[in-house]
Design an enzyme around this catalytic site. Structure first.
Site, PDB file in Angstrom:
ATOM      1  N   SER A 258     -12.252  12.152   6.009  1.00 35.53           N
ATOM      2  CA  SER A 258     -11.177  12.385   6.969  1.00 35.53           C
ATOM      3  C   SER A 258     -11.441  13.615   7.849  1.00 35.53           C
ATOM      4  O   SER A 258     -12.478  13.688   8.493  1.00 35.53           O
ATOM      5  CB  SER A 258      -9.860  12.502   6.197  1.00 35.53           C
ATOM      6  OG  SER A 258      -8.832  12.034   7.002  1.00 35.53           O
ATOM      7  N   HIS A 399      -6.439   4.906   3.009  1.00 33.54           N
ATOM      8  CA  HIS A 399      -7.128   6.147   3.350  1.00 33.54           C
ATOM      9  C   HIS A 399      -7.365   6.979   2.078  1.00 33.54           C
ATOM     10  O   HIS A 399      -6.433   7.593   1.546  1.00 33.54           O
ATOM     11  CB  HIS A 399      -6.210   6.907   4.308  1.00 33.54           C
ATOM     12  CG  HIS A 399      -6.807   8.135   4.900  1.00 33.54           C
ATOM     13  ND1 HIS A 399      -7.839   8.096   5.798  1.00 33.54           N
ATOM     14  CD2 HIS A 399      -6.510   9.452   4.738  1.00 33.54           C
ATOM     15  CE1 HIS A 399      -8.137   9.320   6.168  1.00 33.54           C
ATOM     16  NE2 HIS A 399      -7.349  10.171   5.537  1.00 33.54           N
TER      17      HIS A 399
HETATM   18  C1  GCU Z   1      -4.227  13.212   9.470  1.00 31.95           C
HETATM   19  C2  GCU Z   1      -4.923  13.366  10.801  1.00 31.95           C
HETATM   20  C3  GCU Z   1      -6.336  12.774  10.784  1.00 31.95           C
HETATM   21  C4  GCU Z   1      -7.115  13.318   9.599  1.00 31.95           C
HETATM   22  C5  GCU Z   1      -6.333  13.103   8.332  1.00 31.95           C
HETATM   23  C6  GCU Z   1      -6.951  13.746   7.088  1.00 31.95           C
HETATM   24  O1  GCU Z   1      -3.941  11.862   9.243  1.00 31.95           O
HETATM   25  O2  GCU Z   1      -4.117  12.757  11.789  1.00 31.95           O
HETATM   26  O3  GCU Z   1      -7.001  13.093  11.980  1.00 31.95           O
HETATM   27  O4  GCU Z   1      -8.379  12.733   9.552  1.00 31.95           O
HETATM   28  O5  GCU Z   1      -5.044  13.701   8.449  1.00 31.95           O
HETATM   29  O6  GCU Z   1      -7.755  14.652   7.191  1.00 31.95           O
HETATM   30  O7  GCU Z   1      -6.580  13.318   5.991  1.00 31.95           O
END
Ligand code: GCU
Length: 420
Positions: A258, A399
């Protein structure tokens, strides 16, 4: 050899860095282009047709542009980094691994220390390939081991066991599955990791972390944000790996999930000592197109996380078509090294289809290096790993990083480097 590799990395970061704001058109003066910019065309329209022109002109230009308009300028590598081993246990995971805790001093008074957790396979027929990556909540969350000190710096509230922004015993081991260290050891890979907050705590304040201690741009709009700082911090893990003969220094894999996946790709794009990048579900600001219309937008990320990028990037909130690059160019900066973009079907926020488009659009640069079969033009089905140099995977689910994901990262690394 080590010194030479570090010198090359320092040179790339420093000389590719912008110096004067006047060298760059203001965002509103950049030509609007709805289509993805051609990675093989210089800003002045010159076509790049040789590896030499790519390496000497276009790649440095892209690194300058990414720093000036998006991530901010990365400082040069620190020159006096030292590593202090505070614990070494050679009988870890039932004798399969050696665990080390290492404190990194960045050689500047008052700069934060980085605390590394390292696991190395004990089976030593040859030096091991190694994953380097930052973690989200402290080393103590990756193993159920009371001898790993709790992180003492700021930790986000969303992690179990955080009380008053600090780790407590209740947070020990909460991310064991997300890193699956023992399984990765069983596959013959080492892992070196560090809490991202050691480099820069993830909130909009640059008075802590590494920012006050290392020089970025003089241009206030092009100062390094948190993603750049994390990428720079990840390069210090590479500094450490390069001191360790237990690792194959040609098989260093930058991993991150992420926001830390964005970080891993930036680090690989800027540091040639990294031999492979695996950004997991990294999305906007990393592996997904800024011009994309699915999931997180540039305006949204700049609003929710104003500290991740430099201030220039905010000027593209309503004008992503003026960006003189898109994220396929960041992938292309890794050429000819393998890059795997890993995704999940339910994580549309990270725009998995758009990420595949970034690989396709980066492939002309890989082809320039002579890789005819770098990427297929069709996205692989769910659950099937595409083992081209520009690799792709999308699985069912959400995710996260799971033990199965780690198996798949190792499969991809095996496919590119050979099984360790
Ligand atoms: C949020 C953010 C993303 C990021 C994510 C994370 O969802 O909007 O850009 O990648 O957090 O790091 O878990």
């Amino acid at each position: 050899m080590r010194t030479l590799r570090l010198l090359i990395a320092v040179t790339i970061c420093w000389f590719a860095a912008p110096t004067f704001a006047a060298d760059y058109p203001a965002p509103e003066k950049l030509a609007a282009q709805a289509a993805l910019p051609d990675p093989l065309t210089m800003l002045d329209g010159t076509k790049v047709t040789t590896v030499e022109a790519w390496q000497q002109q276009r790649a440095p230009e892209l690194r300058r542009l990414f720093q000036h308009y998006m991530y901010g300028m990365l400082p040069a590598a620190p020159t006096n980094v030292t590593f202090d081993v505070t614990r070494e246990e050679s009988n870890y995971f039932g004798g399969k691994a050696t665990l080390r805790l290492v404190t990194v001093s960045l050689g500047v008074d008052g700069a934060p220390k980085l605390h590394l957790l390292e696991v190395t396979p004990n089976r030593k027929t040859s030096p091991a390939p190694v994953f380097v990556g930052l973690n989200f909540a402290g080393n103590h969350t990756l193993l159920n081991d009371p001898k790993i000190p709790l992180s003492t710096v700021w930790i986000p509230k969303r992690y179990a066991g955080t009380v008053n922004d600090k780790a407590t015993e209740a947070s020990r081991g909460i991310l064991v599955d997300a890193w699956s260290l023992e399984q990765t050891i069983d596959r013959g890979y080492g892992v070196v990791t560090c809490y991202c907050g050691d480099v820069d705590p993830d909130f909009p304040d640059f008075s802590d972390g590494v920012h006050p201690h290392f020089k970025s741009s003089d241009d206030p709009n092009a100062k390094w944000g948190t993603i750049a700082a994390w990428a720079w911090g990840l390069m210090r893990l590479v500094d450490y790996v390069e001191t360790r003969d237990v690792y194959d220094h040609k098989k260093i894999i930058a991993f991150g999930h992420s926001r830390l996946g964005k970080t891993a790709l930036v680090a690989a794009a800027f540091d040639p000592r990294i031999d492979m990048a695996i950004p997991n579900q990294a999305g906007c600001g990393g592996t997904a197109p800024s011009r994309g219309t699915v999931g997180e937008s540039v305006e949204r990320i700049n609003t929710s996380f104003p500290h991740w990028f430099c201030d220039n990037f905010k000027q593209f909130n309503q004008a992503t078509d003026r960006l003189p690059f898109d994220q396929h160019c960041l992938v292309a900066l890794c050429a000819p090294r393998p890059v795997l973009l890993a995704n999940a079907v339910e994580d549309q926020w990270a725009n998995p289809d758009g990420q595949f488009e970034m690989l396709v659009a980066a492939s002309p640069v890989y082809k320039l290096f002579g890789d005819s079969g770098t990427i297929a033009s069709d996205k692989p089905p769910v659950g099937k790993l595409l083992t081209h140099k520009l690799g792709y995977h999308i699985r069912a689910g959400k995710h996260s990083t799971t033990p199965d994901d780690w198996r798949m990262y190792c499969d991809f690394a095996d496919s590119q480097f050979g099984k360790p």
